[in-house]
Motif scaffolding. Structure first.
Motif, PDB file in Angstrom:
ATOM      1  N   ALA A 107       0.831  -1.207   0.000  1.00 32.90           N
ATOM      2  CA  ALA A 107       0.000   0.000   0.000  1.00 32.90           C
ATOM      3  C   ALA A 107       0.864   1.255   0.000  1.00 32.90           C
ATOM      4  N   GLN A 108       1.909   1.247   0.810  1.00 31.92           N
ATOM      5  CA  GLN A 108       2.795   2.416   0.870  1.00 31.92           C
ATOM      6  C   GLN A 108       3.534   2.635  -0.448  1.00 31.92           C
ATOM      7  N   MET A 109       3.875   1.542  -1.147  1.00 32.28           N
ATOM      8  CA  MET A 109       4.493   1.698  -2.467  1.00 32.28           C
ATOM      9  C   MET A 109       3.504   2.311  -3.455  1.00 32.28           C
ATOM     10  N   GLY A 110       2.222   1.964  -3.301  1.00 29.82           N
ATOM     11  CA  GLY A 110       1.195   2.572  -4.148  1.00 29.82           C
ATOM     12  C   GLY A 110       1.071   4.065  -3.896  1.00 29.82           C
ATOM     13  N   TYR A 111       1.134   4.467  -2.618  1.00 32.76           N
ATOM     14  CA  TYR A 111       1.075   5.887  -2.288  1.00 32.76           C
ATOM     15  C   TYR A 111       2.278   6.635  -2.875  1.00 32.76           C
ATOM     16  N   LEU A 112       3.424   5.979  -2.841  1.00 32.82           N
ATOM     17  CA  LEU A 112       4.635   6.607  -3.380  1.00 32.82           C
ATOM     18  C   LEU A 112       4.497   6.836  -4.885  1.00 32.82           C
ATOM     19  N   ALA A 113       3.970   5.844  -5.591  1.00 33.20           N
ATOM     20  CA  ALA A 113       3.766   5.993  -7.034  1.00 33.20           C
ATOM     21  C   ALA A 113       2.743   7.085  -7.320  1.00 33.20           C
ATOM     22  N   ALA A 114       1.669   7.130  -6.537  1.00 31.13           N
ATOM     23  CA  ALA A 114       0.632   8.143  -6.746  1.00 31.13           C
ATOM     24  C   ALA A 114       1.170   9.540  -6.506  1.00 31.13           C
ATOM     25  N   ALA A 115       2.073   9.688  -5.547  1.00 35.20           N
ATOM     26  CA  ALA A 115       2.634  11.006  -5.247  1.00 35.20           C
ATOM     27  C   ALA A 115       3.390  11.575  -6.441  1.00 35.20           C
ATOM     28  N   GLY A 116       3.959  10.706  -7.278  1.00 36.69           N
ATOM     29  CA  GLY A 116       4.677  11.182  -8.455  1.00 36.69           C
ATOM     30  C   GLY A 116       3.758  11.720  -9.528  1.00 36.69           C
ATOM     31  N   PHE A 153       7.332   9.468   5.027  1.00 40.07           N
ATOM     32  CA  PHE A 153       6.659  10.740   4.774  1.00 40.07           C
ATOM     33  C   PHE A 153       7.597  11.724   4.078  1.00 40.07           C
ATOM     34  N   GLN A 154       8.868  11.703   4.448  1.00 40.26           N
ATOM     35  CA  GLN A 154       9.819  12.561   3.741  1.00 40.26           C
ATOM     36  C   GLN A 154       9.965  12.113   2.295  1.00 40.26           C
ATOM     37  N   LEU A 155      10.002  10.803   2.070  1.00 37.61           N
ATOM     38  CA  LEU A 155      10.117  10.298   0.704  1.00 37.61           C
ATOM     39  C   LEU A 155       8.902  10.708  -0.132  1.00 37.61           C
ATOM     40  N   TYR A 156       7.694  10.631   0.465  1.00 37.92           N
ATOM     41  CA  TYR A 156       6.497  11.104  -0.230  1.00 37.92           C
ATOM     42  C   TYR A 156       6.648  12.590  -0.589  1.00 37.92           C
ATOM     43  N   ALA A 157       7.130  13.374   0.374  1.00 34.40           N
ATOM     44  CA  ALA A 157       7.259  14.812   0.158  1.00 34.40           C
ATOM     45  C   ALA A 157       8.275  15.121  -0.936  1.00 34.40           C
ATOM     46  N   VAL A 188       9.178  13.123  -3.485  1.00 34.70           N
ATOM     47  CA  VAL A 188       8.606  12.736  -4.781  1.00 34.70           C
ATOM     48  C   VAL A 188       7.565  13.758  -5.230  1.00 34.70           C
ATOM     49  N   LEU A 189       6.760  14.243  -4.291  1.00 32.92           N
ATOM     50  CA  LEU A 189       5.751  15.253  -4.609  1.00 32.92           C
ATOM     51  C   LEU A 189       6.410  16.554  -5.053  1.00 32.92           C
ATOM     52  N   ALA A 190       7.470  16.959  -4.369  1.00 34.03           N
ATOM     53  CA  ALA A 190       8.166  18.196  -4.721  1.00 34.03           C
ATOM     54  C   ALA A 190       8.838  18.084  -6.091  1.00 34.03           C
ATOM     55  N   VAL A 191       9.514  16.974  -6.331  1.00 32.80           N
ATOM     56  CA  VAL A 191      10.178  16.780  -7.623  1.00 32.80           C
ATOM     57  C   VAL A 191       9.150  16.760  -8.749  1.00 32.80           C
ATOM     58  N   GLY A 192       8.024  16.086  -8.524  1.00 34.55           N
ATOM     59  CA  GLY A 192       6.972  16.059  -9.532  1.00 34.55           C
ATOM     60  C   GLY A 192       6.392  17.437  -9.796  1.00 34.55           C
ATOM     61  N   SER A 193       6.182  18.216  -8.756  1.00 33.16           N
ATOM     62  CA  SER A 193       5.632  19.565  -8.919  1.00 33.16           C
ATOM     63  C   SER A 193       6.579  20.463  -9.708  1.00 33.16           C
ATOM     64  N   LEU A 194       7.859  20.414  -9.378  1.00 33.77           N
ATOM     65  CA  LEU A 194       8.840  21.216 -10.101  1.00 33.77           C
ATOM     66  C   LEU A 194       8.977  20.740 -11.545  1.00 33.77           C
ATOM     67  N   SER A 195       8.823  19.435 -11.770  1.00 29.93           N
ATOM     68  CA  SER A 195       8.894  18.900 -13.132  1.00 29.93           C
ATOM     69  C   SER A 195       7.756  19.421 -13.992  1.00 29.93           C
ATOM     70  N   VAL A 196       6.577  19.611 -13.397  1.00 30.98           N
ATOM     71  CA  VAL A 196       5.450  20.165 -14.142  1.00 30.98           C
ATOM     72  C   VAL A 196       5.817  21.542 -14.686  1.00 30.98           C
ATOM     73  N   PHE A 197       6.377  22.399 -13.856  1.00 30.82           N
ATOM     74  CA  PHE A 197       6.756  23.745 -14.300  1.00 30.82           C
ATOM     75  C   PHE A 197       7.882  23.693 -15.328  1.00 30.82           C
ATOM     76  N   PHE A 198       8.841  22.783 -15.129  1.00 34.44           N
ATOM     77  CA  PHE A 198       9.920  22.633 -16.101  1.00 34.44           C
ATOM     78  C   PHE A 198       9.348  22.250 -17.465  1.00 34.44           C
ATOM     79  N   PRO A 211      -2.759   6.747 -13.444  1.00 39.64           N
ATOM     80  CA  PRO A 211      -3.201   6.074 -12.216  1.00 39.64           C
ATOM     81  C   PRO A 211      -4.591   5.472 -12.356  1.00 39.64           C
ATOM     82  N   LEU A 212      -5.449   6.077 -13.182  1.00 39.81           N
ATOM     83  CA  LEU A 212      -6.766   5.493 -13.417  1.00 39.81           C
ATOM     84  C   LEU A 212      -6.633   4.143 -14.110  1.00 39.81           C
ATOM     85  N   GLY A 213      -5.692   4.055 -15.057  1.00 36.88           N
ATOM     86  CA  GLY A 213      -5.446   2.785 -15.725  1.00 36.88           C
ATOM     87  C   GLY A 213      -4.958   1.729 -14.767  1.00 36.88           C
ATOM     88  N   SER A 214      -4.076   2.105 -13.851  1.00 37.17           N
ATOM     89  CA  SER A 214      -3.572   1.150 -12.863  1.00 37.17           C
ATOM     90  C   SER A 214      -4.700   0.638 -11.974  1.00 37.17           C
TER      91      SER A 214
END
Length: 432
Positions: free
Chosen positions: A50-59, A110-114, A116-126, A365-368
């Motif tokens: 379940a936690q691995m699923g949350y990590l993937a979703a955070a990306g 929780f830090q790992l989630y944060a 991944v979320l931060a890297v994903g957010s910055l990637s959107v702007f990039f 994620p909907l496909g998954s």
């Protein structure tokens, strides 16, 4: 002199060469991180399923929440290149917090989630800033070559990255291996800092509506069909991906090593696809190449539920499916990027890019989730057949659109008026 002639013309241009080098290094670092982050979660933090699923979703979450707003903001910005530099440095800083916290004994999920979320957010702007920068660096007649070079290096990173990530983990441990990706972002920022192209002017005041990118796609016959086609194939590809490892290991009895070899075939296929796209587009036209890539990406998935019999036969079928799909995926990506560069007006480029990635990433994620539902209710084989047939059906969105009639690209001055996307179909008719 002979060696010089073999160098693509764009790579002889200093600005593009620096841009391409930064993108190449960053892509390689990304592949390292795709392997290392899950390894940290499992090996260092003992994450469960379940936690691995949350990590993937955070990306993926930032693409759903931020893409439209980021595109609207970027179209009104005068400093897109600087934004890309800042996001590169921000992603490097976020990744570096992981080995620092690990060394201090403070790393948590929780830090790992944060991170991944931060890297994903910055990637959107990039990403939304990258689309205008590309057209500022590349002449319209070389859009195909430019996209082939960028995607070719990305394909090479698929081949080299996982092995490099594994080696770094062996030598340094998983958390310290993230330093490699952090350094790749720093390198990308340094290369971007050394170029100064004339960027497209910002959108006029009052025209930065968040939904304008989606509205323009909806009114544009080419972009609407392209988005529906690629979103559909992505949806069903992720249905299949959610079940693939379970199917290969439980139903076919593949070992981890054999499974890794099969998955590596896709990376080799993307490398070949990047090399072939220019020839395919020259032979049949850029629009037909898009349709061919879409079908060639999806059709080999039929081999997956067909796999059976001996271990050798099953492995051969899955190897062929991954390899051929990799070729099709790269032809699709390069031809799509080329068409988009030519057809999207500068005033809306970031908003359209943001809207496109919001939908394209949003369906994953909907496909998954759909894959898990179909697999648990219908069984693995029926679910895999549904995924393969659904992916192939994505081509129907494109067959009945103007895309197959697009043999050559209109010049940048022939890009569609943002107020009149119907003009696009007329221009495409003239290009046949």
């Amino acid at each position: 002199m002979i060696g010089r002639l073999r160098i693509p013309e764009l790579l002889r241009e200093t600005a593009f060469r620096r841009y391409w080098t930064g993108q190449t290094v960053s892509s390689l670092g990304d592949q390292v991180t795709l392997l290392v982050i899950p390894l940290i979660a499992v090996s260092a933090l003992h994450a469960d399923a379940a936690q691995m699923g949350y990590l993937a979703a955070a990306g993926y979450l930032p693409y759903l929440l931020l893409s439209l707003h980021a595109g609207s903001w970027a179209d009104r910005s005068r400093q897109r290149r600087r934004v890309m530099i800042v996001t590169d440095l921000g992603r490097a800083a976020a990744l570096l917090t992981v080995p620092i916290a690990w060394a201090a004994g403070l790393l948590t999920l929780f830090q790992l989630y944060a991170v991944v979320l931060a890297v994903g957010s910055l990637s959107v702007f990039f990403n939304v800033c990258n689309a205008p920068l590309f057209v500022a660096l590349v002449p319209a007649e070389q859009y195909l070559s430019g996209n082939a070079l960028i995607n070719g290096s990305r394909a090479a990173s698929y081949v080299v990255g996982p092995g490099l990530g594994g080696l770094l983990v062996q030598l340094l441990s998983a958390p310290l291996a993230l330093v490699a990706d952090a350094l790749s972002f720093v390198a990308s920022a340094l290369f971007l800092r050394r170029i100064s192209p004339e960027e497209p002017p910002p959108a006029e005041a009052g025209r930065g509506s968040t939904g304008e990118g989606l509205r323009w796609i909806r009114r544009s016959p080419v972009m609407r069909a392209a988005l529906l086609g690629t979103a559909t194939v992505n949806l069903f590809t992720f249905v299949l991906s959610a079940l693939f490892v379970l199917y290969a290991t439980r139903e076919l009895g593949f070992s981890a090593g054999l499974l890794g070899a099969v998955l590596g075939a896709a990376a080799v296929g993307t490398l070949l696809g990047a090399a072939l796209t220019g020839r395919v587009a020259a032979r049949i036209g850029i629009g037909p190449a898009f349709l061919f890539g879409l079908v060639a990406f999806a059709a080999p998935m039929l081999l997956i539920p067909l796999a059976g019999g001996s271990r050798v036969t099953a492995a051969a079928l899955l190897f062929a499916a991954e390899f051929l799909s990799g070729i099709g995926m790269m032809i699709l990506d390069i031809s799509a990027g080329t068409i988009f560069a030519a057809c999207i007006p500068d005033a809306l480029r970031s908003r359209v890019s943001g809207a496109y990635q919001a939908v394209n990433y949003g369906v994953r994620p909907l496909g998954s989730l759909l894959g898990g539902l179909l697999g648990s209710t219908l069984g693995l084989h029926p679910a895999l057949w549904i995924a393969a047939i659904g992916a192939i059906a994505s081509g129907l969105w494109v067959v009945f659109s103007p895309i197959p009639r697009l043999r050559e690209l209109p010049g940048r001055d022939g890009a569609v008026d943002p107020e009149d996307p119907a003009d696009q179909e007329e221009r495409l008719e003239h290009s046949t």
